[in-house]
Design a protein around this motif. Structure first.
Motif, mmCIF file in Angstrom:
data_model
loop_
_atom_site.group_PDB
_atom_site.id
_atom_site.type_symbol
_atom_site.label_atom_id
_atom_site.label_comp_id
_atom_site.label_asym_id
_atom_site.label_seq_id
_atom_site.Cartn_x
_atom_site.Cartn_y
_atom_site.Cartn_z
ATOM 1 N N GLU A 38 -11.102 -4.830 16.049
ATOM 2 C CA GLU A 38 -10.806 -5.822 15.019
ATOM 3 C C GLU A 38 -10.192 -5.170 13.778
ATOM 4 O OE1 GLU A 38 -14.243 -9.247 15.710
ATOM 5 O OE2 GLU A 38 -14.738 -7.406 14.616
ATOM 6 N N THR A 39 -10.783 -4.089 13.309
ATOM 7 C CA THR A 39 -10.302 -3.465 12.076
ATOM 8 C C THR A 39 -9.016 -2.675 12.286
ATOM 9 O OG1 THR A 39 -11.818 -1.608 12.498
ATOM 10 C CG2 THR A 39 -12.582 -3.361 11.021
ATOM 11 N N ALA A 40 -8.739 -2.229 13.512
ATOM 12 C CA ALA A 40 -7.492 -1.519 13.778
ATOM 13 C C ALA A 40 -6.321 -2.492 13.883
ATOM 14 C CB ALA A 40 -7.617 -0.703 15.055
ATOM 15 N N ALA A 41 -6.535 -3.633 14.530
ATOM 16 C CA ALA A 41 -5.446 -4.589 14.734
ATOM 17 C C ALA A 41 -5.057 -5.288 13.440
ATOM 18 C CB ALA A 41 -5.873 -5.621 15.784
ATOM 19 N N ASP A 42 -6.042 -5.606 12.624
ATOM 20 C CA ASP A 42 -5.764 -6.331 11.373
ATOM 21 C C ASP A 42 -6.783 -5.876 10.334
ATOM 22 O OD1 ASP A 42 -4.908 -8.020 9.422
ATOM 23 O OD2 ASP A 42 -5.516 -9.871 10.437
ATOM 24 N N PRO A 43 -6.551 -4.731 9.680
ATOM 25 C CA PRO A 43 -7.543 -4.201 8.747
ATOM 26 C C PRO A 43 -7.765 -5.149 7.572
ATOM 27 C CG PRO A 43 -5.480 -3.004 8.565
ATOM 28 C CD PRO A 43 -5.361 -3.886 9.769
ATOM 29 N N PRO A 44 -9.005 -5.257 7.111
ATOM 30 C CA PRO A 44 -9.282 -6.153 5.978
ATOM 31 C C PRO A 44 -8.559 -5.689 4.714
ATOM 32 C CG PRO A 44 -11.202 -4.795 6.506
ATOM 33 C CD PRO A 44 -10.223 -4.587 7.603
ATOM 34 N N HIS A 45 -8.089 -6.635 3.919
ATOM 35 C CA HIS A 45 -7.410 -6.302 2.673
ATOM 36 C C HIS A 45 -8.376 -5.719 1.647
ATOM 37 C CE1 HIS A 45 -4.507 -8.993 4.561
ATOM 38 N NE2 HIS A 45 -3.598 -8.456 3.769
ATOM 39 N N LEU A 46 -9.618 -6.154 1.725
ATOM 40 C CA LEU A 46 -10.641 -5.669 0.799
ATOM 41 C C LEU A 46 -11.905 -5.384 1.592
ATOM 42 C CD1 LEU A 46 -11.454 -5.279 -2.266
ATOM 43 C CD2 LEU A 46 -12.373 -7.607 -2.134
ATOM 44 N N LEU A 51 -13.889 -7.718 4.458
ATOM 45 C CA LEU A 51 -15.086 -7.228 5.136
ATOM 46 C C LEU A 51 -16.147 -6.944 4.081
ATOM 47 C CD1 LEU A 51 -16.546 -6.287 7.713
ATOM 48 C CD2 LEU A 51 -15.704 -3.985 7.218
ATOM 49 N N VAL A 52 -17.244 -7.673 4.152
ATOM 50 C CA VAL A 52 -18.371 -7.451 3.246
ATOM 51 C C VAL A 52 -19.470 -6.782 4.042
ATOM 52 C CG1 VAL A 52 -20.029 -8.521 1.685
ATOM 53 C CG2 VAL A 52 -17.733 -9.491 1.902
ATOM 54 N N TRP A 53 -19.665 -5.484 3.773
ATOM 55 C CA TRP A 53 -20.695 -4.722 4.496
ATOM 56 C C TRP A 53 -22.029 -4.985 3.805
ATOM 57 C CZ3 TRP A 53 -20.702 -2.941 9.130
ATOM 58 C CH2 TRP A 53 -21.677 -2.044 9.541
ATOM 59 N N SER A 54 -22.749 -5.995 4.294
ATOM 60 C CA SER A 54 -23.912 -6.503 3.586
ATOM 61 C C SER A 54 -24.808 -7.236 4.562
ATOM 62 C CB SER A 54 -23.460 -7.445 2.460
ATOM 63 O OG SER A 54 -24.552 -8.082 1.862
ATOM 64 N N MET A 55 -26.008 -7.559 4.091
ATOM 65 C CA MET A 55 -26.905 -8.448 4.824
ATOM 66 C C MET A 55 -26.835 -9.872 4.277
ATOM 67 S SD MET A 55 -28.186 -6.549 7.133
ATOM 68 C CE MET A 55 -29.460 -7.624 7.750
ATOM 69 N N HIS A 56 -25.873 -10.117 3.362
ATOM 70 C CA HIS A 56 -25.750 -11.412 2.704
ATOM 71 C C HIS A 56 -24.350 -11.973 2.964
ATOM 72 C CE1 HIS A 56 -29.546 -11.181 0.389
ATOM 73 N NE2 HIS A 56 -29.331 -9.881 0.484
#
Length: 522
Positions: free
Chosen positions: A471-479, A417-422
């Motif tokens: 989405e994040t509860a069922a399969d949380p991002p590794h990074l 998960l990249v919390w970004s506008m890019h």
């Protein structure tokens, strides 16, 4: 001797030989009109349109065969900077990430979403399927062809109205003016560039009263980007001037409606309607920093005016332009204003009608003045191309460094998960996104120039946070990468994301100001 008798005086004279045919029995002289014609006489044939002779076809094609190489060379020269960088702006990154997900079996508007119609993601997906998904070179070649097609259509419109010389001028001007903005807006193989041939084709078809085809071109423009629909305004004016027939209007409507309906059915009809029309109200409404947005509008308008500087005086002296061209330019200006964001690539819709109006104006001037204006415009375009070839791109450099860090901390196939506008980080790193929402803008209403009171969870696209939590509860991002870098859409302003980080993740370093977090139980 008794057997020799002189001829009688009243006996008929012996006939003399003549070339006439010997007489033969037959009907009276008036009847021969009923006989079949002699074999040498031509038999009348039913009336059919006579196809153009090869010589006339060659004469009709000759001007275009002479024009095409020159325009192709200019198109390649003006688009040369586009091949310089892996990415030019976030739109390319968004499309590349979408296309990779679609090529792996994802569904548009379900597994990955955007506020845009599907034609561009499908184009990228097709290019990735044919040539691989690690480079944007194929779509950039397609962008060169799109600009060349637009220039040829513009040239054809001008030639039909003002002659061959005006056609050549209009096609050339389109290519020269199309680079007259920030290179990140003009060189990206994104929505604005591929919108242009469809909008010009709609006017080209309407000018020739091909109403069903004009409707299909309008549909294609809308399916690239919603603002392509503004070309309907000059098309309707041309329809009205052609007589305003009901059948023609029906052909226009069907030509436009059927492709859009087929596209909606090919995706998810409800999702298509929501993401392309009804769900974009918050994005199109104005909120945020007025000085910032106004400055962007003025800067981009000034850049395009600078690229057109040699044409402004002839345009001012050209007198009243045709109504359909004025309406086309006005509709394109409306597309620029829509949403009050004033991004530079929005201004590209102004270029085709501006090129036509400028060609008309120049061909009312003396030949010496016309040549001087074209040389000056070409020189200005060369400066913009040089800008594209030499200017640094810090955002692209940051995305590349961040992608290397993501790749080093994850294995292939692990979700990020990249919390970004890019969103280009996903594509550059080769890692799948952990959410169907590829940018923080869909979850916060943040976009260029928008900040403050109308940014945050309450202003997200309706329903997105509920889906994001699932989405994040069922399969949380590794990074998880926080690339907000202190903006008002940073996790500390968002309760859901702040809680997720506190409960599930631990810090794992920084890259260019971006904070990296890994799962605690890895």
């Amino acid at each position: 001797m008794r057997d020799q008798h002189p001829p009688a005086a009243d006996a008929p004279a012996a006939p003399t030989l003549t070339p006439e045919r010997p007489s033969r029995p037959g009907p009276p002289a008036a009847v021969p009109t009923l006989l079949p014609p002699p074999r040498s006489a031509p038999v009348p044939a039913p009336h059919r349109p006579v196809p153009a002779a090869p010589a006339s076809r060659a004469r009709a094609l000759a001007p275009w065969l002479r024009l095409l190489p020159g325009l192709a060379l200019v198109a390649c020269a003006t688009r040369l900077p586009s091949f310089r960088l892996p990415l030019w702006n976030p739109d390319e990154g968004f499309l590349a990430t979408q296309a990779r997900l679609l090529a792996e079996g994802g569904a548009l508007y379900r597994d990955v979403v955007d506020r845009k119609p599907p034609l561009m993601p499908w184009l990228y997906e097709g290019a990735f399927t044919l040539w691989g998904d690690t480079s944007l070179t194929p779509v950039r070649v397609a962008a060169v062809l799109a600009q060349l097609a637009t220039a040829l259509l513009v040239a054809s419109l001008a030639r039909r109205r003002w002659g061959s010389a005006a056609g050549r001028t209009a096609g050339l001007l389109h290519l020269l003016l199309s680079v007259g903005l920030n290179p990140e807006d003009t060189q990206a193989a994104a929505f604005a560039v591929f919108l242009l041939p469809a909008t010009v084709a709609a006017l080209w078809c309407a000018d020739r009263r091909h109403w069903a085809t004009a409707g299909a071109a309008l549909a294609a423009a809308f399916l690239v980007k919603q603002t392509g629909a503004v070309a309907l305004l000059p098309v309707l004016l041309l329809w009205w001037r052609a007589g305003g027939g009901g059948r023609d209007l029906a052909r226009l409507a069907l030509g436009g409606a059927l492709p859009v309906l087929a596209t909606a059915l090919a995706t998810d009809p409800a999702g298509f309607l929501f993401w392309t029309v009804t769900g974009s109200g918050s994005y199109a409404s104005f909120s945020g920093s007025v000085p910032h947005v106004l400055a962007r509008a003025l800067v981009n308008a000034a850049l395009l005016a600078a690229a057109s500087a040699a044409l402004l005086v002839p345009l001012a002296r050209a007198g009243r332009a045709p109504a359909d061209l004025r309406l086309w330019l006005g509709g394109s200006a409306l597309a620029v204003v829509t949403g009050l964001h004033f991004f530079g690539h929005y201004y590209l819709q102004l270029v085709p009608p501006l090129a036509l109006l400028a060609a008309r104006a120049l061909h009312r001037r003396p030949a010496v003045a016309r040549a001087a204006a074209l040389r000056a415009t070409a020189g200005l375009a060369a400066l913009f191309v040089l800008w594209g070839l030499l200017a640094p791109r810090p955002d692209t450099d940051h995305a590349v460094r961040l992608a290397h860090a993501v790749r080093a901390r994850t294995a292939p196939g692990e979700r990020v998960l990249v919390w970004s506008m890019h969103p280009e980080t996903y594509w550059l790193a080769g890692r799948p996104p952990a959410s169907r929402y590829l940018t923080a803008g869909l979850l916060t209403n943040h976009s260029g120039g928008r900040s403050g009171a109308r940014t945050g969870e309450p202003y997200a696209v309706p329903g997105t946070w509920h889906v994001f939590r699932a989405e994040t509860a069922a399969d949380p991002p590794h990074l998880l990468v926080d690339d907000s870098r202190g903006g008002d859409w940073a996790p500390r302003h968002l309760p859901t994301l702040r809680t997720l980080l506190a409960e599930r993740y631990r810090p794992a370093g920084t890259v260019d100001g971006a904070r990296l977090y890994v799962l605690r139980d890895r």
